[in-house]
Design an enzyme around this catalytic site. Structure first.
Site, PDB file in Angstrom:
ATOM      1  N   SER A   1       0.822  -1.163   0.006  1.00  0.00           N
ATOM      2  CA  SER A   1      -0.066   0.305   0.188  1.00  0.00           C
ATOM      3  C   SER A   1       0.917   1.418  -0.138  1.00  0.00           C
ATOM      4  O   SER A   1       0.436   2.488  -0.246  1.00  0.00           O
ATOM      5  CB  SER A   1      -0.887   0.097   1.233  1.00  0.00           C
TER       6      SER A   1
ATOM      7  N   LYS B   1       5.060 -10.910   3.743  1.00  0.00           N
ATOM      8  CA  LYS B   1       3.374 -11.437   3.628  1.00  0.00           C
ATOM      9  C   LYS B   1       3.349 -11.453   2.162  1.00  0.00           C
ATOM     10  O   LYS B   1       3.896 -10.866   1.282  1.00  0.00           O
ATOM     11  CB  LYS B   1       2.558 -10.280   4.190  1.00  0.00           C
TER      12      LYS B   1
ATOM     13  N   GLU C   1      -8.850 -10.046   4.247  1.00  0.00           N
ATOM     14  CA  GLU C   1      -9.094  -8.728   3.873  1.00  0.00           C
ATOM     15  C   GLU C   1     -10.526  -8.814   3.227  1.00  0.00           C
ATOM     16  O   GLU C   1     -10.903  -9.457   2.223  1.00  0.00           O
ATOM     17  CB  GLU C   1      -8.221  -7.937   3.134  1.00  0.00           C
TER      18      GLU C   1
END
Length: 272
Positions: free
Chosen positions: A53, A121, A190
């Site tokens: 992000s 991740k 998510e």
């Protein structure tokens, strides 16, 4: 405060699983720079994710796809230097593990060696399981990521709720179990239905970290700029503002401008 009051040692991937087993909620935020990460770590967070992000928050891109391994290492290195207590996890960006198992392992090793992060991740389930296992076998802790996977935004056609239909929900549950079996210490969930996230949480040994996945996951994560009210014009249902940093900064900048224009800054006491 759980681990914060009973264990002052550096939090590890193993700690996340221990916290799950003890019923202690895990707290995570993103960070992308030394100064912000230091503040978040000192506040007592359990984990910081250097998320891809950063592509949106730091570089202004529309999605996470453009960010590179080199850029992720740059951000992760800055964050890792600041963190004394929390677990530091770095996203593997799009293209760094999808081509081949060997390339995925090579990039994971490079990220850990050059950044100082504690874990990586990765987005995906069964299709990347062999690569995930290879990275774990190389000695690197891996957190999985299921549900809304932003690196696949073009495939999904947007950022909507995932796993609403039974077939997709069953695949997500299967993928979570596969990631768990190959050794992931954690799985981010998510933007999936809360009931599904709860079922996954009960079905795996790994710690589940939710974002838009209800309160029954083992922990929660938010983008720090969203959680602290810095992001403009972005307020999805799952997001709560815990501060209004943009407003505070705006007021501070306006006060700075005013005092400089009025020649009241710097004062005699602030001059040499």
């Amino acid at each position: 405060m759980g681990y914060l009051s009973t264990d002052k040692k550096k939090i590890t991937a193993k700690t996340f699983v221990e916290m799950k087993n003890a019923g202690e909620k895990i707290t995570m935020l993103t960070a992308y720079d030394f100064t912000t990460a230091g503040i978040i770590d000192q506040a007592g967070i359990d984990g910081i994710l250097i998320g891809d992000s950063a592509s949106n928050v730091m570089a202004g891109n529309e999605n996470t796809i453009p960010i590179t391994v080199d850029q992720m290492i740059y951000h992760a290195k800055a964050v890792a230097k600041a963190c004394k207590h929390c677990l530091v996890i770095c996203d593997m960006p799009f293209g760094s593990y999808q081509v081949s198992r060997e390339e995925g392992i090579r990039n994971a090793i490079r990220i850990i060696k050059e950044s100082g992060a504690d874990a990586v991740k990765m987005e995906g389930g069964e299709e990347i399981a062999d690569t995930v296992k290879g990275i774990i076998d190389a000695g690197i802790p891996v957190m999985g990521h299921l549900g809304l996977t932003p690196q696949s935004v073009h495939k999904f056609g947007g950022y909507g709720l995932r796993a609403k239909q039974e077939a997709e929900a069953q695949k997500l549950l299967k993928d979570a179990k596969i990631l768990d079996e190959v050794g992931c210490f954690g799985i981010t969930l998510e933007k999936v239905p809360a009931a599904l996230a709860a079922e996954v949480t009960k079905s795996v040994k790994a710690a589940t970290i939710g974002i838009g996945a209800g309160h029954d996951t083992d922990g929660q994560i938010l983008v720090y700029a969203d959680a602290l009210g810095m992001t403009q014009g972005f307020k999805p249902k799952f997001l709560r503002h815990f501060a209004q940093v943009a407003e505070v900064m705006n007021n501070g900048v306006q006060e700075y401008i005013k005092t400089v224009k009025e020649s009241t800054f710097p004062s005699d006491e602030e001059s040499y």
